[in-house]
Design a protein around this motif. Structure first.
Motif, PDB file in Angstrom:
ATOM      1  N   VAL A   1       0.841  -1.186   0.000  1.00  0.00           N
ATOM      2  CA  VAL A   1       0.000   0.000   0.000  1.00  0.00           C
ATOM      3  C   VAL A   1       0.879   1.240   0.000  1.00  0.00           C
ATOM      4  O   VAL A   1       1.941   1.264   0.628  1.00  0.00           O
ATOM      5  CB  VAL A   1      -0.923   0.014   1.248  1.00  0.00           C
ATOM      6  N   ASP A   2       0.433   2.261  -0.710  1.00  0.00           N
ATOM      7  CA  ASP A   2       1.190   3.513  -0.777  1.00  0.00           C
ATOM      8  C   ASP A   2       1.125   4.253   0.565  1.00  0.00           C
ATOM      9  O   ASP A   2       0.088   4.279   1.226  1.00  0.00           O
ATOM     10  CB  ASP A   2       0.631   4.426  -1.867  1.00  0.00           C
TER      11      ASP A   2
ATOM     12  N   ILE B   1       1.475   8.006   2.133  1.00  0.00           N
ATOM     13  CA  ILE B   1       1.435   9.395   1.693  1.00  0.00           C
ATOM     14  C   ILE B   1       1.762  10.337   2.851  1.00  0.00           C
ATOM     15  O   ILE B   1       1.745   9.934   4.012  1.00  0.00           O
ATOM     16  CB  ILE B   1       0.044   9.755   1.111  1.00  0.00           C
TER      17      ILE B   1
ATOM     18  N   LYS C   1       0.763  13.450  -1.033  1.00  0.00           N
ATOM     19  CA  LYS C   1       1.720  12.951  -2.026  1.00  0.00           C
ATOM     20  C   LYS C   1       2.357  11.648  -1.554  1.00  0.00           C
ATOM     21  O   LYS C   1       2.672  11.490  -0.381  1.00  0.00           O
ATOM     22  CB  LYS C   1       2.803  13.999  -2.273  1.00  0.00           C
ATOM     23  N   LYS C   2       2.551  10.730  -2.502  1.00  0.00           N
ATOM     24  CA  LYS C   2       3.152   9.436  -2.189  1.00  0.00           C
ATOM     25  C   LYS C   2       4.629   9.613  -1.823  1.00  0.00           C
ATOM     26  O   LYS C   2       5.376  10.293  -2.522  1.00  0.00           O
ATOM     27  CB  LYS C   2       3.013   8.505  -3.389  1.00  0.00           C
TER      28      LYS C   2
ATOM     29  N   SER D   1       6.337   6.666  -0.001  1.00  0.00           N
ATOM     30  CA  SER D   1       6.922   5.323   0.048  1.00  0.00           C
ATOM     31  C   SER D   1       5.808   4.287  -0.033  1.00  0.00           C
ATOM     32  O   SER D   1       4.661   4.612  -0.343  1.00  0.00           O
ATOM     33  CB  SER D   1       7.745   5.133   1.328  1.00  0.00           C
ATOM     34  N   GLN D   2       6.160   3.036   0.275  1.00  0.00           N
ATOM     35  CA  GLN D   2       5.174   1.956   0.312  1.00  0.00           C
ATOM     36  C   GLN D   2       5.378   1.121   1.567  1.00  0.00           C
ATOM     37  O   GLN D   2       6.468   1.097   2.147  1.00  0.00           O
ATOM     38  CB  GLN D   2       5.283   1.067  -0.928  1.00  0.00           C
TER      39      GLN D   2
ATOM     40  N   ASP E   1       2.808   8.788   6.537  1.00  0.00           N
ATOM     41  CA  ASP E   1       4.149   8.639   7.105  1.00  0.00           C
ATOM     42  C   ASP E   1       4.207   9.247   8.508  1.00  0.00           C
ATOM     43  O   ASP E   1       4.775   8.685   9.429  1.00  0.00           O
ATOM     44  CB  ASP E   1       5.208   9.258   6.177  1.00  0.00           C
TER      45      ASP E   1
ATOM     46  N   GLU F   1       2.252   5.173   9.741  1.00  0.00           N
ATOM     47  CA  GLU F   1       3.120   4.048   9.379  1.00  0.00           C
ATOM     48  C   GLU F   1       3.619   3.320  10.629  1.00  0.00           C
ATOM     49  O   GLU F   1       3.703   2.093  10.658  1.00  0.00           O
ATOM     50  CB  GLU F   1       4.299   4.557   8.548  1.00  0.00           C
TER      51      GLU F   1
END
Length: 206
Positions: A4-5, A7, A12-13, A15-16, A127, A195
């Motif tokens: 999953v992304d 943001i 804005k993205k 990482s994953q 994040d 995260e």
């Protein structure tokens, strides 16, 4: 594992992250979710409703008038539940409405609730979510950037600025990962996970 992304607060993205299939891809059974949600709501009930029965009323035990010869209905004492100010028949007394569900069932239901959000694509992974000061307007701007509606935000540790800034907005709720529960997940449309909180949830459920 599902990827999953992740943001940032601007949408804005950056990482994953990998989501464990044992938590986020569990077959969902409505009966299990219903049982645990019913338990949570039952345990929240105060159970404090109380009325006075005949024995709780202050008053004389004397018979109001003689049994026969008055042409009126038969009467006992003034505490009768048929009279104004008398006791209540079959009224409620304080009680506990709570009941227990096995730990394994509660754990499974939590996994199912998370899986249902993932299946419906209603999960956002951030994040981080930091505010410089307590200000509702700043939080509202971030929520607008992320297009969050009626969201449950799960954090990994105490974040006073975030918790206080979101408190005046009833459609949002900030919760620490150790308090995550089935009812709040299903009640809110979007589940927002930091995260770091994803790792905390996996550590709790695996």
């Amino acid at each position: 594992m599902a990827v999953v992304d992740v943001i940032n607060s601007s949408g804005k993205k950056v990482s994953q992250v990998d989501l464990n299939d044992e938590i986020f891809k569990v077959p969902v059974k409505k009966s299990v979710l219903h049982e645990v949600v019913t338990m949570q709501l039952a345990n929240r009930r105060a159970g404090s409703a109380s009325t006075k029965h005949r024995s709780d009323i202050t008053g004389s035990g004397r018979k109001l008038y003689r049994q026969k010869g008055t042409g009126r209905a038969r009467r006992g004492n003034i505490k009768s539940n048929l009279l104004r100010g008398g006791g209540v028949a079959f009224g409620p007394k304080p009680k506990s409405w709570g009941f227990k569900v096995p730990k394994k069932v509660k754990k499974l239901a939590l996994k199912m609730a998370l899986s249902s959000k993932f299946k419906d694509d209603d999960i956002l992974i951030l994040d981080q979510l930091e505010l410089e000061k307590v200000k509702t307007k700043d939080f509202s701007e971030i929520a607008g950037n992320l297009k969050m509606e009626k969201a449950l935000i799960v954090i990994d540790q105490q974040n006073e600025n975030l918790e206080l800034s979101s408190r005046n907005l009833p459609e949002f709720k900030v919760m620490r990962s150790e308090g995550l529960n089935v009812y709040d997940i299903l009640k809110h449309r979007t589940l927002v996970l930091l995260e770091a909180s994803v790792k905390a949830i996996e550590g709790r459920l695996l």
